[in-house]
Design an enzyme around this catalytic site. Structure first.
Site, PDB file in Angstrom:
ATOM      1  N   TYR A   1      -1.752   0.404   9.968  1.00  0.00           N
ATOM      2  CA  TYR A   1      -1.969   0.086   8.434  1.00  0.00           C
ATOM      3  C   TYR A   1      -1.233  -0.566   8.014  1.00  0.00           C
ATOM      4  O   TYR A   1      -0.735  -1.600   7.478  1.00  0.00           O
ATOM      5  CB  TYR A   1      -3.221   0.560   8.084  1.00  0.00           C
ATOM      6  CG  TYR A   1      -3.371  -0.158   6.505  1.00  0.00           C
ATOM      7  CD1 TYR A   1      -3.700  -1.430   6.320  1.00  0.00           C
ATOM      8  CD2 TYR A   1      -3.475   0.809   5.425  1.00  0.00           C
ATOM      9  CE1 TYR A   1      -3.284  -1.895   4.869  1.00  0.00           C
ATOM     10  CE2 TYR A   1      -3.209   0.227   4.363  1.00  0.00           C
ATOM     11  CZ  TYR A   1      -3.121  -1.263   3.692  1.00  0.00           C
ATOM     12  OH  TYR A   1      -3.822  -1.496   2.216  1.00  0.00           O
TER      13      TYR A   1
ATOM     14  N   THR B   1       0.860  -1.651   0.323  1.00  0.00           N
ATOM     15  CA  THR B   1      -0.179   0.024   0.329  1.00  0.00           C
ATOM     16  C   THR B   1       0.554   0.841   0.007  1.00  0.00           C
ATOM     17  O   THR B   1       1.944   1.412   0.585  1.00  0.00           O
ATOM     18  CB  THR B   1      -0.753   0.211   1.484  1.00  0.00           C
ATOM     19  OG1 THR B   1      -1.358   1.411   1.897  1.00  0.00           O
ATOM     20  CG2 THR B   1      -0.017  -0.326   2.412  1.00  0.00           C
TER      21      THR B   1
END
Ligand code: UDP
Length: 325
Positions: A140, A116
């Site tokens: 995250y 990501t």
């Protein structure tokens, strides 16, 4: 090739299973259905399982004579990760380690993973190249950066080849509406804008309009999920030919602000979209836009379906389909 797709019942996973099947591979979905949907497993067989269950993973790998793995199974909501980091380290870090161990013990040596742009954190300059420092600002992003470090060490120690694909914002739906984005609860911007247009939520809350961007709202690089799916297939094909260690950005190079997404959706749907401005959401950087020349060269890949109108029209059609489910 027989490709194990962890999280194949999810959003990007199901589109990738379709792309794998269309290119002659045999996808095997491995999913615990915690966020995925069994009815999105339409290409290849389904094996129920959790990535933390190492012995189940090894059994499935043996049973299907797996040649490579594409790993999506993960938690992926920035806001949730700030409040419940434990879940992110457990699923995304310990879960990935369990998968890598199952692969090592069963001699599977190719893996493509979903990483990501959150690994970059609050960058000062966009577009962002892969050489930018990895400095995540939410759990995250940290969990995905840790996954990338594990991959580098597995490559060095065990020769396990990997491609980590750092996606920017996945959006849109399958062109034939066979699959699409389906989260419960839905937290992502584009589906929520569409939900507000339908009055299925009272309004779209825009998280912050005091960012250092032209209209004060956050800028993101939205990439069509079918373009992402194609990149995964190309990355797996590359590893099968030449097992190496790669990290690639996947984005379009164009950013849109939250306000621009709202305006474009209102125009396409010809609806007024109720909205309000609220405070910033924890963990959100002001702007994230990709430089993805490296992926374009190495994978011979280019975003082809990522113009904003195509993304929004597809997402809106898909939402009509799942709206009453
Ligand atoms: N966003 C927003 N309202 C929402 C959902 C998202 O203003 O209801 C903003 C969010 O703050 C971010 C952008 O839209 O700047 C994209 O958020 P999303 O959750 O879709 O993806 P992320 O960038 O977190 O991966």
């Amino acid at each position: 090739m027989n490709i194990l797709v962890t999280g194949g019942a999810g959003y990007i996973g199901s589109h990738t299973c379709k792309a794998l099947a269309l290119s002659g591979h045999n996808p095997i979905t491995y999913d615990n259905l915690s966020t995925g949907h069994k009815e999105l497993v339409k290409w290849g067989v389904f094996e129920y399982g959790d990535i933390l269950d190492n012995s189940r993973l090894q059994t499935v790998i043996k049973k299907h004579k797996i040649n490579g793995v594409i790993h999506f199974a993960a938690l992926s909501t920035v806001g949730e990760s700030v409040n419940e980091p434990n879940k992110y380290y457990y699923n995304n870090v310990a879960g990935t380690l369990s998968l890598l161990e199952a692969m090592r013990l069963q001699a599977v040596s190719h893996i493509v993973v979903s990483s990501t742009c959150s690994v970059y954190g609050a960058v000062k300059e966009t577009p962002i190249a892969e050489t930018a420092p990895v400095k995540p600002i939410n759990p995250y992003g940290t969990s995905k950066a840790t996954m990338e470090y594990m991959l580098a060490d597995y490559y060095k120690a065990f020769g396990m080849g990997s491609v980590a694909l750092r996606y920017f914002n996945a959006a849109g739906a399958d062109k034939n509406q066979e699959t699409g984005e389906w989260h419960d609860p839905e937290t992502h911007l584009i589906p929520r804008v569409i939900m507000a247009a339908w009055h299925d939520i009272p309004e779209l809350q825009i998280f912050g309009n005091d960012y250092p961007t032209p209209d004060g709202t956050c800028i993101r690089d939205y990439i069509h999920v079918e373009d992402l799916a194609d990149a995964h297939v190309k990355a797996m094909n590359l590893l099968i030919k030449n097992n190496e260690l790669l990290t690639l950005n996947l984005g379009t190079g164009t950013g849109y602000s939250v306000q621009e997404i709202l305006n474009a959706t209102a125009k396409i749907l010809n609806k007024n979209i109720p909205h309000s401005f609220v405070q910033r959401r924890d963990g959100d950087p002001a702007a994230l836009v990709a430089q993805s020349d490296k992926a374009q060269t190495i994978l011979d890949w280019k975003p082809q379906r990522s113009d904003l109108e195509n993304i929004l029209i597809g997402a809106a059609k898909w939402y009509e389909k799942i709206r009453d489910k």
